[in-house]
Design an enzyme around this catalytic site. Structure first.
Site, PDB file in Angstrom:
ATOM      1  N   ARG A 134      42.355  29.409  41.379  1.00 21.07           N
ATOM      2  CA  ARG A 134      42.367  28.976  39.920  1.00 21.07           C
ATOM      3  C   ARG A 134      42.317  27.351  40.110  1.00 21.07           C
ATOM      4  O   ARG A 134      42.449  26.913  40.928  1.00 21.07           O
ATOM      5  CB  ARG A 134      44.055  29.066  39.614  1.00 21.07           C
ATOM      6  CG  ARG A 134      44.380  30.524  39.139  1.00 21.07           C
ATOM      7  CD  ARG A 134      43.924  31.002  37.934  1.00 21.07           C
ATOM      8  NE  ARG A 134      44.519  32.290  37.429  1.00 21.07           N
ATOM      9  CZ  ARG A 134      43.704  33.441  37.624  1.00 21.07           C
ATOM     10  NH1 ARG A 134      42.600  33.300  38.359  1.00 21.07           N
ATOM     11  NH2 ARG A 134      44.230  34.676  37.270  1.00 21.07           N
ATOM     12  N   GLU A 177      38.922  25.038  32.449  1.00 19.63           N
ATOM     13  CA  GLU A 177      37.919  25.883  32.148  1.00 19.63           C
ATOM     14  C   GLU A 177      38.055  26.462  30.655  1.00 19.63           C
ATOM     15  O   GLU A 177      39.235  26.467  29.990  1.00 19.63           O
ATOM     16  CB  GLU A 177      37.703  27.043  32.906  1.00 19.63           C
ATOM     17  CG  GLU A 177      38.670  27.982  33.088  1.00 19.63           C
ATOM     18  CD  GLU A 177      38.695  28.944  34.258  1.00 19.63           C
ATOM     19  OE1 GLU A 177      38.436  28.414  35.378  1.00 19.63           O
ATOM     20  OE2 GLU A 177      38.890  30.118  34.202  1.00 19.63           O
ATOM     21  N   HIS A 192      33.823  31.621  36.021  1.00 18.29           N
ATOM     22  CA  HIS A 192      35.160  32.403  36.325  1.00 18.29           C
ATOM     23  C   HIS A 192      34.655  33.934  36.189  1.00 18.29           C
ATOM     24  O   HIS A 192      35.083  34.574  35.460  1.00 18.29           O
ATOM     25  CB  HIS A 192      36.165  32.157  35.185  1.00 18.29           C
ATOM     26  CG  HIS A 192      37.378  32.625  35.893  1.00 18.29           C
ATOM     27  ND1 HIS A 192      38.678  32.111  35.609  1.00 18.29           N
ATOM     28  CD2 HIS A 192      37.780  33.617  36.763  1.00 18.29           C
ATOM     29  CE1 HIS A 192      39.452  32.631  36.280  1.00 18.29           C
ATOM     30  NE2 HIS A 192      39.061  33.677  36.776  1.00 18.29           N
TER      31      HIS A 192
HETATM   32  P1  NDP Z   1      48.300  37.841  47.017  1.00 15.63           P
HETATM   33  O1  NDP Z   1      49.614  37.721  46.063  1.00 15.63           O
HETATM   34  O2  NDP Z   1      47.821  39.198  47.645  1.00 15.63           O
HETATM   35  O3  NDP Z   1      48.158  36.793  48.120  1.00 15.63           O
HETATM   36  C1  NDP Z   1      48.182  35.556  47.618  1.00 15.63           C
HETATM   37  C2  NDP Z   1      48.116  34.676  49.196  1.00 15.63           C
HETATM   38  O4  NDP Z   1      48.405  33.349  48.738  1.00 15.63           O
HETATM   39  C3  NDP Z   1      49.198  34.994  50.062  1.00 15.63           C
HETATM   40  O5  NDP Z   1      48.823  34.959  51.284  1.00 15.63           O
HETATM   41  C4  NDP Z   1      50.141  33.933  49.671  1.00 15.63           C
HETATM   42  O6  NDP Z   1      51.196  33.617  50.975  1.00 15.63           O
HETATM   43  C5  NDP Z   1      49.331  32.829  49.475  1.00 15.63           C
HETATM   44  N1  NDP Z   1      50.255  31.532  48.697  1.00 15.63           N
HETATM   45  C6  NDP Z   1      50.904  31.816  47.748  1.00 15.63           C
HETATM   46  N2  NDP Z   1      51.654  30.753  47.332  1.00 15.63           N
HETATM   47  C7  NDP Z   1      51.290  29.761  48.253  1.00 15.63           C
HETATM   48  C8  NDP Z   1      51.473  28.496  48.375  1.00 15.63           C
HETATM   49  N3  NDP Z   1      52.373  27.856  47.690  1.00 15.63           N
HETATM   50  N4  NDP Z   1      50.994  27.757  49.479  1.00 15.63           N
HETATM   51  C9  NDP Z   1      50.188  28.416  50.305  1.00 15.63           C
HETATM   52  N5  NDP Z   1      50.012  29.772  50.328  1.00 15.63           N
HETATM   53  C10 NDP Z   1      50.461  30.435  49.025  1.00 15.63           C
HETATM   54  O7  NDP Z   1      47.111  37.714  45.785  1.00 15.63           O
HETATM   55  P2  NDP Z   1      45.645  38.326  45.567  1.00 15.63           P
HETATM   56  O8  NDP Z   1      44.853  38.134  46.891  1.00 15.63           O
HETATM   57  O9  NDP Z   1      45.647  39.636  45.161  1.00 15.63           O
HETATM   58  O10 NDP Z   1      45.045  37.143  44.616  1.00 15.63           O
HETATM   59  C11 NDP Z   1      44.983  35.901  45.013  1.00 15.63           C
HETATM   60  C12 NDP Z   1      44.568  35.008  43.420  1.00 15.63           C
HETATM   61  O11 NDP Z   1      43.434  35.197  43.432  1.00 15.63           O
HETATM   62  C13 NDP Z   1      45.147  35.428  42.356  1.00 15.63           C
HETATM   63  O12 NDP Z   1      46.444  35.233  42.291  1.00 15.63           O
HETATM   64  C14 NDP Z   1      44.196  34.634  41.172  1.00 15.63           C
HETATM   65  O13 NDP Z   1      44.629  33.582  40.971  1.00 15.63           O
HETATM   66  C15 NDP Z   1      42.924  34.871  41.754  1.00 15.63           C
HETATM   67  N6  NDP Z   1      41.851  35.626  41.713  1.00 15.63           N
HETATM   68  C16 NDP Z   1      40.788  35.025  41.151  1.00 15.63           C
HETATM   69  C17 NDP Z   1      39.790  35.709  40.550  1.00 15.63           C
HETATM   70  C18 NDP Z   1      38.281  35.219  40.015  1.00 15.63           C
HETATM   71  O14 NDP Z   1      37.938  35.857  39.260  1.00 15.63           O
HETATM   72  N7  NDP Z   1      37.969  34.138  40.580  1.00 15.63           N
HETATM   73  C19 NDP Z   1      39.790  37.213  40.656  1.00 15.63           C
HETATM   74  C20 NDP Z   1      41.011  37.703  41.150  1.00 15.63           C
HETATM   75  C21 NDP Z   1      42.242  37.029  41.643  1.00 15.63           C
HETATM   76  P3  NDP Z   1      52.399  34.298  51.352  1.00 15.63           P
HETATM   77  O15 NDP Z   1      51.993  35.659  51.553  1.00 15.63           O
HETATM   78  O16 NDP Z   1      52.843  33.633  52.790  1.00 15.63           O
HETATM   79  O17 NDP Z   1      53.359  33.977  50.433  1.00 15.63           O
END
Ligand code: NDP
Length: 319
Positions: free
Chosen positions: A233, A262, A280
């Site tokens: 994001r 955006e 995006h």
């Molecule tokens: P997941 O929930 O599977 O993974 C998120 C990861 O981010 C986890 O490893 C988590 O760590 C980590 N994380 C969360 N909070 C923090 C923090 N404060 N500091 C460090 N690491 C953190 O999500 P997905 O992989 O399914 O999706 C991730 C994101 O990708 C979505 O939420 C969305 O924003 C973005 N996205 C963008 C798209 C685009 O079109 N560009 C399309 C799809 C998704 P932990 O496990 O240790 O909590």
């Protein structure tokens, strides 16, 4: 009176989704309403379902104006624009579309990195402008083979990125809130990971917890030869700090699918040839959007059938 439940649709959907939605619901597209307040006064109490997406989300005042809301089905995996905790407190289930987009977004991340590293866009422009013939070969670029790649957020999509990196003989490093049961090197300190990375790929959720996770110290640690890829994001990167670093040559390049404001993109970025900018589109293919659309509608259909859902967000899994 159709007898179908009323669904408020925020944003646009595909024809395939619309056909399924209208078969099961009376659909009210919010953006078609000339007077939102009037519409809510007339229909707010009848709405039991909302369909939205990761970008438009659900404004708190809108959620408050829907007293009988029971389900919010979001067409996307990121749900930072929906207050899922507040929804859960009201007994409203929020659903999203995890996993079906992992491969597409992972591919987009690598596409951005490769395009920046191999100067795909400026080289394409060079050929089109007839400069190859007149001026000769372009400067050498940097290889994507055998690099140190730091993944910020090793979740579903982060893991799909790591899986692909094996083919490129990368050394995978990662930062998340907690270490995972994987063989890659974990960094609790993101700045330290950035210092060890040739490329930093950001794929965490958005929202207040990750706001400006990629800040000036992280960007400076990545350095003048480093590349930042953001497919998470816009809020996750301190965009001002990133633009300044790119301008000063303190950051080597950036591949960006998402932006803070955006669809507005900082003017400075538009003039740089060491950045690749996308509107995006991380998951935006026919194939993946179909899978996401099907899951978005499956959540609504299953809820209608028996009150359960296929993929509720973690905050709503105990409802
Ligand atoms: P997941 O929930 O599977 O993974 C998120 C990861 O981010 C986890 O490893 C988590 O760590 C980590 N994380 C969360 N909070 C923090 C923090 N404060 N500091 C460090 N690491 C953190 O999500 P997905 O992989 O399914 O999706 C991730 C994101 O990708 C979505 O939420 C969305 O924003 C973005 N996205 C963008 C798209 C685009 O079109 N560009 C399309 C799809 C998704 P932990 O496990 O240790 O909590």
């Amino acid at each position: 009176m159709t007898g179908k439940p009323d669904l408020l649709m925020i944003g646009s959907v595909t024809d395939r989704m619309m056909a399924r939605l209208t078969a099961e619901f009376t659909v009210h597209p919010l953006f078609d309403q000339p007077d939102e307040a009037r519409f809510l006064a007339d229909h707010g109490a009848a709405i039991s379902a909302v369909l939205t997406n990761g970008h438009d989300g659900l404004r708190p005042d809108l959620m408050a104006a829907l007293p009988n809301l029971k389900i919010v089905s979001s067409y996307g995996v990121g749900y930072d624009a929906i207050d899922a905790t507040a929804a859960a407190e009201r007994g409203i289930v929020v659903t999203h579309t995890p996993n079906v987009l992992n491969d597409e977004v992972a591919n987009t991340a690598l596409l951005l990195w490769f395009a920046v590293s191999r100067r795909l866009v400026p080289n394409d422009a060079y050929v089109r402008a007839g400069r190859w013939e007149n001026e000769g070969n372009t400067p050498l670029t940097h290889s994507v083979q055998s690099r140190m790649v730091g993944i910020v957020g090793l979740g579903r999509i982060g893991q799909a990125i790591a899986d692909r990196l094996a083919v490129f003989d990368s050394t995978v490093l990662y930062h998340a809130r907690s270490p995972k049961n994987v063989s890659y090197r974990y960094y609790a300190n993101l700045t330290e990971m950035a210092a060890d990375s040739d490329v930093l790929i950001c794929i965490t959720p958005g929202g207040p917890e990750t706001k400006h996770l990629i800040n000036k110290p992280v960007i400076d640690a990545l350095g003048p030869d480093g590349i930042l890829v953001n497919v998470s994001r816009g809020s996750v990167v301190d965009e001002t700090a990133m633009v300044e670093a790119l301008k000063d040559g303190r950051l080597g390049g950036a591949g960006l699918d998402v932006f803070d404001q955006e669809p507005r993109v900082p003017a400075d970025l538009l003039a740089m040839d060491n950045v690749v900018l996308q509107p995006h589109v991380g998951s935006a293919t026919h194939e993946t959007r179909q899978a996401m659309g099907d899951l978005t509608c499956d959540n609504l259909s299953q809820w209608l059938k028996d009150g359960t859902t296929v993929t509720p967000v973690p905050e709503c899994q105990t409802l």
